[in-house]
Scaffold this active site. Sequence first.
Site, PDB file in Angstrom:
ATOM      1  N   ASP A 169       0.821  -1.217   0.000  1.00 27.33           N
ATOM      2  CA  ASP A 169       0.000   0.000   0.000  1.00 27.33           C
ATOM      3  C   ASP A 169       0.848   1.258   0.000  1.00 27.33           C
ATOM      4  O   ASP A 169       2.067   1.209   0.191  1.00 27.33           O
ATOM      5  CB  ASP A 169      -0.958  -0.013   1.212  1.00 27.33           C
ATOM      6  CG  ASP A 169      -0.258  -0.376   2.532  1.00 27.33           C
ATOM      7  OD1 ASP A 169       0.986  -0.382   2.567  1.00 27.33           O
ATOM      8  OD2 ASP A 169      -0.953  -0.645   3.518  1.00 27.33           O
ATOM      9  N   ASN A 226      -7.406  -2.704  14.451  1.00 24.18           N
ATOM     10  CA  ASN A 226      -8.793  -3.083  14.147  1.00 24.18           C
ATOM     11  C   ASN A 226      -8.842  -4.321  13.251  1.00 24.18           C
ATOM     12  O   ASN A 226      -9.886  -4.624  12.681  1.00 24.18           O
ATOM     13  CB  ASN A 226      -9.533  -1.913  13.498  1.00 24.18           C
ATOM     14  CG  ASN A 226      -8.877  -1.450  12.206  1.00 24.18           C
ATOM     15  OD1 ASN A 226      -7.945  -2.078  11.720  1.00 24.18           O
ATOM     16  ND2 ASN A 226      -9.361  -0.356  11.647  1.00 24.18           N
ATOM     17  N   HIS A 259      -7.085  -4.749  10.450  1.00 28.56           N
ATOM     18  CA  HIS A 259      -6.853  -4.528   9.021  1.00 28.56           C
ATOM     19  C   HIS A 259      -5.545  -5.169   8.573  1.00 28.56           C
ATOM     20  O   HIS A 259      -4.619  -5.330   9.357  1.00 28.56           O
ATOM     21  CB  HIS A 259      -6.969  -3.050   8.631  1.00 28.56           C
ATOM     22  CG  HIS A 259      -5.837  -2.145   9.011  1.00 28.56           C
ATOM     23  ND1 HIS A 259      -6.032  -0.963   9.703  1.00 28.56           N
ATOM     24  CD2 HIS A 259      -4.502  -2.196   8.782  1.00 28.56           C
ATOM     25  CE1 HIS A 259      -4.872  -0.347   9.866  1.00 28.56           C
ATOM     26  NE2 HIS A 259      -3.927  -1.076   9.325  1.00 28.56           N
ATOM     27  N   GLU A 275      -9.635  -1.935   5.474  1.00 31.51           N
ATOM     28  CA  GLU A 275     -10.307  -1.622   6.732  1.00 31.51           C
ATOM     29  C   GLU A 275     -11.493  -2.563   6.963  1.00 31.51           C
ATOM     30  O   GLU A 275     -11.990  -3.192   6.026  1.00 31.51           O
ATOM     31  CB  GLU A 275     -10.792  -0.169   6.700  1.00 31.51           C
ATOM     32  CG  GLU A 275      -9.667   0.865   6.604  1.00 31.51           C
ATOM     33  CD  GLU A 275      -8.925   1.085   7.921  1.00 31.51           C
ATOM     34  OE1 GLU A 275      -8.935   0.184   8.791  1.00 31.51           O
ATOM     35  OE2 GLU A 275      -8.338   2.167   8.081  1.00 31.51           O
TER      36      GLU A 275
HETATM   37  C1  GLP Z   1      -0.548   0.425   8.775  1.00 34.47           C
HETATM   38  C2  GLP Z   1      -0.170  -0.360   7.487  1.00 34.47           C
HETATM   39  C3  GLP Z   1      -0.276  -1.851   7.683  1.00 34.47           C
HETATM   40  C4  GLP Z   1       0.344  -2.210   9.016  1.00 34.47           C
HETATM   41  C5  GLP Z   1      -0.459  -1.636  10.153  1.00 34.47           C
HETATM   42  C6  GLP Z   1       0.183  -1.810  11.510  1.00 34.47           C
HETATM   43  O1  GLP Z   1      -1.677   1.195   8.699  1.00 34.47           O
HETATM   44  N1  GLP Z   1      -0.896   0.016   6.312  1.00 34.47           N
HETATM   45  O2  GLP Z   1       0.345  -2.531   6.611  1.00 34.47           O
HETATM   46  O3  GLP Z   1       0.372  -3.601   9.181  1.00 34.47           O
HETATM   47  O4  GLP Z   1      -0.825  -0.303   9.938  1.00 34.47           O
HETATM   48  O5  GLP Z   1       1.214  -0.884  11.733  1.00 34.47           O
HETATM   49  P1  GLP Z   1       2.337  -1.108  12.819  1.00 34.47           P
HETATM   50  O6  GLP Z   1       3.174  -2.246  12.320  1.00 34.47           O
HETATM   51  O7  GLP Z   1       3.113   0.167  12.871  1.00 34.47           O
HETATM   52  O8  GLP Z   1       1.646  -1.446  14.084  1.00 34.47           O
END
Ligand code: GLP
Length: 234
Positions: free
Chosen positions: A62, A128, A130, A135
């Site tokens: 993404d 959440n 995702h 989402e």
């Molecule tokens: C972000 C990314 C995800 C990631 C998630 C968790 O929004 N788009 O790919 O897995 O949130 O982030 P973190 O690893 O910093 O907890």
Amino acid sequence: MKIIRVENQAEGGKIAFILLKESLAQGAKTLGLATGSTPISFYEEVVKSQLDFSEITTINLDEYVGLPVEHEQSYHSFMAAQLFNHKSFKENFLPNGLAQDLNQEVKRYDQVIEDHPIDFQILGIGRNGHIGFNEPGTSFATKTHLVDLEASTIEANSRFFDSIDQVPKQAISMGIASIMGAKMIVLLAFGKEKAKAVKEMISGDIREDLPASILQKHDNVVVVVDKEAASELE
Ligand code: GLP
């Protein structure tokens, strides 16, 4: 789903790297990559290694819409800093969040994925549930798409920005169907704020409200969790 419990994020990165080496030894050519704080210890292992990636293609999950590539919080910048400035690959693909025609960009990215089927996908998980930026409520059938980020995701990601107003409100993300197309998926989760999502992903009903729960249907998923993220598991 295979679950591997580790002490901490550093050990989790080492385990993920061992799994990557095994996949490469079996002929993996395309890696699906993720951003966020979670995969950082994995990228550190990759960077430290002597492995040659010159024949390997990467496809990121993404990218935010509207952030210049050189903005330090763009996923282009993140990947450069964590990995691409240190290791050369055959090709690195990320969505272009500045494309004039975002619908066209979404189609282009689906074609990239179709042309380079993903052998090994690294994933984190949002609080959440995702995955990528899919989402809660996203159809399991989606491929790459334009996403309106949830307030909770904007809030969680605001820690990387000077203020919450600077967090982009939209992103381009591979869809759930794109992620499920990967041959092998390694999902990493560290810290207590992930415990509930991890529990629901592993033992909750499979439902679009908890995007990661679809992984129960994939036949080659390894979940690597530290003690805190595993704290709500039986
Ligand atoms: C972000 C990314 C995800 C990631 C998630 C968790 O929004 N788009 O790919 O897995 O949130 O982030 P973190 O690893 O910093 O907890």
